[in-house]
Structures are given as structure tokens and as C-alpha cells.
Design an enzyme around this catalytic site. Sequence first.
Site, PDB file in Angstrom:
ATOM      1  N   SER A  16     -12.782  45.896 -15.254  1.00 33.24           N
ATOM      2  CA  SER A  16     -14.046  45.865 -14.518  1.00 33.24           C
ATOM      3  C   SER A  16     -14.870  47.148 -14.666  1.00 33.24           C
ATOM      4  O   SER A  16     -16.097  47.068 -14.844  1.00 33.24           O
ATOM      5  CB  SER A  16     -13.800  45.554 -13.041  1.00 33.24           C
ATOM      6  OG  SER A  16     -13.336  44.225 -12.896  1.00 33.24           O
ATOM      7  N   LYS A  65      -8.216  38.899  -1.910  1.00 32.78           N
ATOM      8  CA  LYS A  65      -9.432  38.093  -1.787  1.00 32.78           C
ATOM      9  C   LYS A  65      -9.517  37.342  -0.463  1.00 32.78           C
ATOM     10  O   LYS A  65     -10.600  37.223   0.120  1.00 32.78           O
ATOM     11  CB  LYS A  65      -9.537  37.117  -2.962  1.00 32.78           C
ATOM     12  CG  LYS A  65      -9.769  37.806  -4.298  1.00 32.78           C
ATOM     13  CD  LYS A  65      -9.925  36.796  -5.433  1.00 32.78           C
ATOM     14  CE  LYS A  65     -10.097  37.492  -6.763  1.00 32.78           C
ATOM     15  NZ  LYS A  65     -10.304  36.537  -7.879  1.00 32.78           N
ATOM     16  N   LYS A 156       0.372  20.803  -1.554  1.00 31.79           N
ATOM     17  CA  LYS A 156      -0.667  21.821  -1.674  1.00 31.79           C
ATOM     18  C   LYS A 156      -1.842  21.286  -2.484  1.00 31.79           C
ATOM     19  O   LYS A 156      -3.009  21.519  -2.139  1.00 31.79           O
ATOM     20  CB  LYS A 156      -0.085  23.080  -2.329  1.00 31.79           C
ATOM     21  CG  LYS A 156      -0.929  24.325  -2.150  1.00 31.79           C
ATOM     22  CD  LYS A 156      -0.172  25.559  -2.608  1.00 31.79           C
ATOM     23  CE  LYS A 156      -0.995  26.816  -2.354  1.00 31.79           C
ATOM     24  NZ  LYS A 156      -0.271  28.040  -2.788  1.00 31.79           N
ATOM     25  N   TYR A 218      -6.538  36.800 -18.654  1.00 28.77           N
ATOM     26  CA  TYR A 218      -7.173  37.342 -19.851  1.00 28.77           C
ATOM     27  C   TYR A 218      -6.288  38.398 -20.518  1.00 28.77           C
ATOM     28  O   TYR A 218      -5.445  39.023 -19.888  1.00 28.77           O
ATOM     29  CB  TYR A 218      -8.555  37.933 -19.537  1.00 28.77           C
ATOM     30  CG  TYR A 218      -8.555  39.117 -18.597  1.00 28.77           C
ATOM     31  CD1 TYR A 218      -8.465  40.424 -19.074  1.00 28.77           C
ATOM     32  CD2 TYR A 218      -8.673  38.935 -17.219  1.00 28.77           C
ATOM     33  CE1 TYR A 218      -8.476  41.508 -18.213  1.00 28.77           C
ATOM     34  CE2 TYR A 218      -8.694  40.011 -16.347  1.00 28.77           C
ATOM     35  CZ  TYR A 218      -8.591  41.295 -16.852  1.00 28.77           C
ATOM     36  OH  TYR A 218      -8.591  42.369 -15.992  1.00 28.77           O
TER      37      TYR A 218
END
Length: 269
Positions: A16, A65, A156, A218
Site C-alpha cells: 500500500s 476490518k 456460514k 496477491y
Amino acid sequence: MDKYGVVGNPIQHSLSPQIHQAFSKQTQQNLSYEKYLVELSEFEITIKDFQRSNFKGLNITVPFKERAFAICDELSIRAKLAGAVNTILFEDTGKIYGDNTDGIGLLRDISINHNFSLENKAVLLVGAGGAARGIIKPIIDAKPKILTITNRTYKKAEHLANEFAQLLNITIESLPFSDITQCYDCIINATAMGLENAAFPLSGKIISNDCCCYDMVYNKQTSFLKWAKANEASLILDGLGMLVEQAAESFYLWRGVRPNTKDILKHCF
């Protein structure tokens, strides 16, 4: 100089800072962006410390998150649907605004960078955790003909499908697949199973003639990507483009300027 950053645990691997520094140079924005390792027990207090230190915004990555979602004063619609926040904006009013740019990042990478439309396609989403939740609404918005969720824990997957049942009739399968006759045009891995040593638990029979296989992880040669290659998927992608696209959406929220992501992907990676 305006200050931004990404927080997570672990965080050393994060690209990032490289991405946002490239964005700032391209758009001539005067800012700094660094990565910060946050102890698991100190997330909430650390976010407040960043706010008091006059940071303008933060990206949030694993495993914070959902906790970021809980501390925000205001939330975007897509953050509410995802139940998770990956982008924080510290507002001048003192409030914390939360957004989730993961899903739009995925869709832009697939549809714009790789010219692959999900409209009227059969899509298989592998996983029913936070990563899957963050992308399911944009997938539905892309108007697939079929959306199936598969997960090791059937309940789930069922719970996630039921949450979005009013938007689309989502089918559910348990892992591993057995006696599957449906072929899929796009298969998205939203789990960490691809990082395991075992073979990926899908049959190659489910890959259509023009199938896109997408791993949200990634810079890793995952077992999912190996499975896709062995079964001759037409388009095989990892999550780097998604990473850049979700970052661009965060950058736009913070700065009001949208970077040229294709240029960044071409020259920086």
C-alpha cells in the site's frame, strides 16, 4: 503535509505505501503514507492516537476490518453491507467515517483492467467470511445470471446468502464439491485455502470454456491459481489489480482525485 497510512497485523508485506506514493506523485498531491504494525489488543486506542496526531485517513487490513467498522461514527452503504471497513476518513468535525472499497476494487480490476463482464455469467464465490462479504454486493450489482457461494462450513455460506437473498437468488454448495454439473464463467477465491499445501478442493469440471479464475491473494502462487492453470482457465488473475483499484477508491475518498490505475499497474508492478 497530510498524513495517511495502513494498519494491520501482520503488515510488513503490504504494498500500500508503494501504491499510494505512486498515486501522490502521479496526481501531484502532497502527502505521506506509511505502514503501521498495530498490536491486536491496541487497535481502538491506536486509531484514536492517529486521529489526535492529525492523520487525514487510514487504510485498514487484516485482522482489523470488522473492529474498524465498530468504531466508526458514520458508514458508507457499502461498508454497512460488508460489515467491515477498510478505509477510514478522519472528518474535520471529529467524526470517523468508514468505507469499504474492496468490492469495487475487485470489479474494476476484472471488468475494466481485464475487460471481463460478469453480466449474465455464472459466478462461483469460494468463501463466506469477511473477504467474501466485502465483495458480494458489487458482484450482485454486476448482474450475474447465477451466483453460488461455497464454503467449508455450509451454515456460514447459507447465512451470507440469506442476507442478500432479496437482491439475488443465491445458491449454496458445501466444500468439497461432489456431483456438480454446473459450469462457472467466473470463480473467485475469497479464502486463504489457496495458501495451504493441499490441492484446491474443486473439480476442474466446473470451469467453463471462457472462465476467469480470480484469487484475491496477491503476489503468491496459490494452489487455487495452480488449479486454474492445470484446468486451462482462460483468464487467471491474482489480487494485485484489486489491491491497486481499492487503493485508488480510498485515495479518491481522501483527496477527491482518481489516479490512473492502469498506468500504475503498468509501470510500478
